[in-house]
Design an enzyme around this catalytic site. Structure first.
Site, PDB file in Angstrom:
ATOM      1  N   ARG A  76      10.389  33.159  14.063  1.00 36.28           N
ATOM      2  CA  ARG A  76       9.191  32.557  14.674  1.00 36.28           C
ATOM      3  C   ARG A  76       8.492  33.520  15.638  1.00 36.28           C
ATOM      4  O   ARG A  76       7.866  33.080  16.617  1.00 36.28           O
ATOM      5  CB  ARG A  76       9.539  31.256  15.427  1.00 36.28           C
ATOM      6  CG  ARG A  76       9.993  30.119  14.535  1.00 36.28           C
ATOM      7  CD  ARG A  76       8.879  29.653  13.601  1.00 36.28           C
ATOM      8  NE  ARG A  76       9.263  28.438  12.903  1.00 36.28           N
ATOM      9  CZ  ARG A  76       9.955  28.413  11.771  1.00 36.28           C
ATOM     10  NH1 ARG A  76      10.317  29.548  11.186  1.00 36.28           N
ATOM     11  NH2 ARG A  76      10.260  27.257  11.206  1.00 36.28           N
ATOM     12  N   SER A 110       7.838  21.237  14.067  1.00 36.97           N
ATOM     13  CA  SER A 110       8.947  21.320  15.028  1.00 36.97           C
ATOM     14  C   SER A 110       8.372  21.606  16.409  1.00 36.97           C
ATOM     15  O   SER A 110       7.627  22.573  16.572  1.00 36.97           O
ATOM     16  CB  SER A 110       9.887  22.467  14.669  1.00 36.97           C
ATOM     17  OG  SER A 110      10.446  22.279  13.393  1.00 36.97           O
ATOM     18  N   GLU A 113       7.910  25.360  20.600  1.00 36.31           N
ATOM     19  CA  GLU A 113       7.482  26.196  19.475  1.00 36.31           C
ATOM     20  C   GLU A 113       5.959  26.335  19.380  1.00 36.31           C
ATOM     21  O   GLU A 113       5.451  27.442  19.264  1.00 36.31           O
ATOM     22  CB  GLU A 113       8.064  25.681  18.162  1.00 36.31           C
ATOM     23  CG  GLU A 113       8.095  26.777  17.130  1.00 36.31           C
ATOM     24  CD  GLU A 113       7.743  26.313  15.753  1.00 36.31           C
ATOM     25  OE1 GLU A 113       8.081  27.004  14.817  1.00 36.31           O
ATOM     26  OE2 GLU A 113       7.107  25.254  15.607  1.00 36.31           O
TER      27      GLU A 113
HETATM   28  N1  EPU Z   1      19.057  17.208  12.280  1.00 37.67           N
HETATM   29  C1  EPU Z   1      19.304  16.168  13.107  1.00 37.67           C
HETATM   30  N2  EPU Z   1      18.353  15.202  13.219  1.00 37.67           N
HETATM   31  C2  EPU Z   1      17.182  15.248  12.558  1.00 37.67           C
HETATM   32  C3  EPU Z   1      16.933  16.326  11.700  1.00 37.67           C
HETATM   33  C4  EPU Z   1      17.872  17.295  11.589  1.00 37.67           C
HETATM   34  O1  EPU Z   1      20.349  16.104  13.738  1.00 37.67           O
HETATM   35  O2  EPU Z   1      16.362  14.347  12.722  1.00 37.67           O
HETATM   36  C5  EPU Z   1      20.069  18.277  12.162  1.00 37.67           C
HETATM   37  C6  EPU Z   1      20.797  18.127  10.841  1.00 37.67           C
HETATM   38  O3  EPU Z   1      22.150  18.353  11.065  1.00 37.67           O
HETATM   39  C7  EPU Z   1      20.254  19.237   9.987  1.00 37.67           C
HETATM   40  C8  EPU Z   1      19.810  20.285  11.001  1.00 37.67           C
HETATM   41  O4  EPU Z   1      19.442  19.542  12.173  1.00 37.67           O
HETATM   42  O5  EPU Z   1      21.219  19.756   9.158  1.00 37.67           O
HETATM   43  C9  EPU Z   1      18.658  21.107  10.517  1.00 37.67           C
HETATM   44  O6  EPU Z   1      17.567  20.223  10.201  1.00 37.67           O
HETATM   45  P1  EPU Z   1      16.408  20.624   9.165  1.00 37.67           P
HETATM   46  O7  EPU Z   1      17.000  21.139   7.915  1.00 37.67           O
HETATM   47  O8  EPU Z   1      15.473  19.487   9.044  1.00 37.67           O
HETATM   48  O9  EPU Z   1      15.697  21.843   9.828  1.00 37.67           O
HETATM   49  P2  EPU Z   1      15.343  22.235  11.336  1.00 37.67           P
HETATM   50  O10 EPU Z   1      16.288  23.302  11.757  1.00 37.67           O
HETATM   51  O11 EPU Z   1      15.228  21.054  12.215  1.00 37.67           O
HETATM   52  C10 EPU Z   1      13.763  24.189  10.629  1.00 37.67           C
HETATM   53  C11 EPU Z   1      12.375  24.646  10.956  1.00 37.67           C
HETATM   54  C12 EPU Z   1      11.358  23.820  10.182  1.00 37.67           C
HETATM   55  C13 EPU Z   1      11.641  23.960   8.694  1.00 37.67           C
HETATM   56  C14 EPU Z   1      13.066  23.476   8.428  1.00 37.67           C
HETATM   57  C15 EPU Z   1      13.490  23.648   6.995  1.00 37.67           C
HETATM   58  C16 EPU Z   1      12.429  25.510  13.214  1.00 37.67           C
HETATM   59  C17 EPU Z   1      12.129  25.254  14.660  1.00 37.67           C
HETATM   60  N3  EPU Z   1      12.148  24.516  12.386  1.00 37.67           N
HETATM   61  O12 EPU Z   1      13.888  22.879  11.131  1.00 37.67           O
HETATM   62  O13 EPU Z   1      10.076  24.355  10.448  1.00 37.67           O
HETATM   63  O14 EPU Z   1      10.728  23.212   7.923  1.00 37.67           O
HETATM   64  O15 EPU Z   1      13.986  24.256   9.236  1.00 37.67           O
HETATM   65  O16 EPU Z   1      13.737  24.977   6.724  1.00 37.67           O
HETATM   66  O17 EPU Z   1      12.891  26.601  12.871  1.00 37.67           O
HETATM   67  C18 EPU Z   1       8.251  24.169  11.983  1.00 37.67           C
HETATM   68  O18 EPU Z   1       8.560  25.295  12.392  1.00 37.67           O
HETATM   69  O19 EPU Z   1       7.271  23.539  12.471  1.00 37.67           O
HETATM   70  C19 EPU Z   1       9.064  23.558  10.949  1.00 37.67           C
HETATM   71  C20 EPU Z   1       8.836  22.315  10.527  1.00 37.67           C
END
Ligand code: EPU
Length: 364
Positions: A165, A243, A348
């Site tokens: 990012r 995010s 972010e």
């Molecule tokens: N999780 C929770 N609660 C939730 C959602 C997720 O506890 O409501 C936990 C779960 O254990 C899950 C983990 O968090 O396994 C990761 O969640 P997710 O796969 O949804 O991804 P994220 O890490 O929350 C990141 C990016 C997203 C991107 C997704 C998919 C960042 C800050 N965010 O989110 O990017 O779409 O991975 O690759 O790096 C953005 O930057 O705006 C964005 C949406």
């Protein structure tokens, strides 16, 4: 160049929050861009380039300078270059339209970035990423206007210093460049590589889907998380900036501390080990374990809250929330997560602040 005064900025953002810009300049060509910058300099006003507004928090006071609404015409030009397919894309092109176009040509490399809102010009700024891909993997170079010299420059991928990012555009050289065009290079023979759990689950371990199939799967997964903006069917859960916090990168000690807070039946703290030895934790998990469930609000009829589909998205529930409402919730979450985990969550999306641009250009 079309110029308007006192223009509310909320409609130009996906959060739909924020006050007016003193001036809004509609920039539809590189010549417009230069004219708008000269206008801001003559008036001694700050300036800010606005793309799709999908990663932006606008204060209630608005912006006291000139917002340059980047509305460069959409353009995608595909050619062959050194055994790769090269796509030269105008900054004003809708990001998802580019991903769809490439997937329809059978080209792999960007399919996991389907459904990300915003324009191509914004993609290198925060090095957008999702489902195991980052745009830095396919960017070849970036054409940008250097505000120090008012010349257009071509920056290579190395010049951009991409990381999670981050790039020079939002760190060391923040406020220096305005992106006008991005050149991507894709391997014509590449097939989609599925590395992310959500996608592996969707397709199964043996599958070998086409780029277009991955594109569609990613959009479905994003929609289920409230991370897809559907203009035909707008939902409060998608009135967000995606995010709201970065996934924090921590040391072994902080990771072990987090292990104490596993819920019953939970096998592990969701995390990713980085080549450096540091550990990236899921901010959504930390927030939930701090006592903020999906759909959380500070009061029952609060105008802002946590999305009911993903804990990392802060949403404008009513459509009429203020920035103060949003920042109150942000501060509350950051404070409580820091207290419990000793981890400072970093916001972010960019907060709109005056772009310091009072230097006299060398050759303007
Ligand atoms: N999780 C929770 N609660 C939730 C959602 C997720 O506890 O409501 C936990 C779960 O254990 C899950 C983990 O968090 O396994 C990761 O969640 P997710 O796969 O949804 O991804 P994220 O890490 O929350 C990141 C990016 C997203 C991107 C997704 C998919 C960042 C800050 N965010 O989110 O990017 O779409 O991975 O690759 O790096 C953005 O930057 O705006 C964005 C949406």
């Amino acid at each position: 160049m079309h110029l308007e005064q006192n223009v509310p900025l909320a409609p130009y953002t996906t959060l739909r929050i924020g006050g007016p810009a003193r001036y809004l300049a509609l920039v539809t060509s590189e010549a417009d861009l230069l004219e708008a910058i000269r206008f801001a300099r003559e008036q001694k006003l700050a300036l800010f380039p606005l793309g799709g507004g999908s990663n932006l928090v606008v204060p209630d006071e608005g912006y006291p300078g000139v917002v340059l609404k980047i509305d460069l015409p959409e353009a995608i030009e595909l050619t062959r270059a050194e055994a790769k397919i090269q796509a030269e894309v105008s900054a004003g092109t809708e990001w998802n339209a580019l991903v769809l176009h490439l997937c329809q040509q059978g080209l792999a490399g960007m399919e996991c970035l389907a459904g990300i809102p915003g324009l191509v010009g914004g993609s290198p700024i925060q090095n957008i990423g999702a489902y195991g891909q980052e745009v830095s993997q396919t960017i070849h170079s970036v054409r940008a206007l250097d505000l120090h010299t008012l010349n257009f420059v071509e920056l290579s991928r190395q010049d951009c210093s991409f990381a999670y990012r981050s790039s020079i555009f939002n760190s060391t050289q923040r406020n220096r460049y305005i992106v006008a065009r991005v050149t991507f290079r894709l391997d014509a023979a590449a097939r989609p590589k599925l590395s992310y759990a959500d996608l592996l689950r969707h397709f199964g371990p043996e599958a070998s889907p086409t780029p277009l199939e991955v594109y569609e799967a990613v959009r479905r997964i994003r929609a289920a998380k409230g991370m897809l903006i559907d203009p035909a069917n707008p939902s409060p859960d998608s009135r967000s900036a995606g995010s709201f916090f970065k996934n924090p990168i921590v040391d072994e000690h902080a990771y072990r501390h987090a292990l104490q807070f596993l819920a019953q039946g939970e096998a592990q703290v969701p995390h990713w080990r980085l080549p450096s030895g540091a550990i990236k934790l899921a901010a959504a998990w930390l927030i939930e374990r701090t006592g903020f469930p999906k759909g959380f609000t500070l009061t029952p009829d609060a105008p802002v809250g946590i999305s009911s589909r993903h804990t990392l998205a802060l949403i404008n529930r009513t459509g009429s929330a203020t920035c103060a409402d949003l920042l109150r919730l942000r501060d509350h979450i950051q404070w409580r997560v820091a207290n419990k985990f000793s981890i400072q969550l970093e916001q972010e999306p960019v907060t709109l602040k005056p772009y310091p641009d009072d230097r006299a250009p060398a050759d303007a």
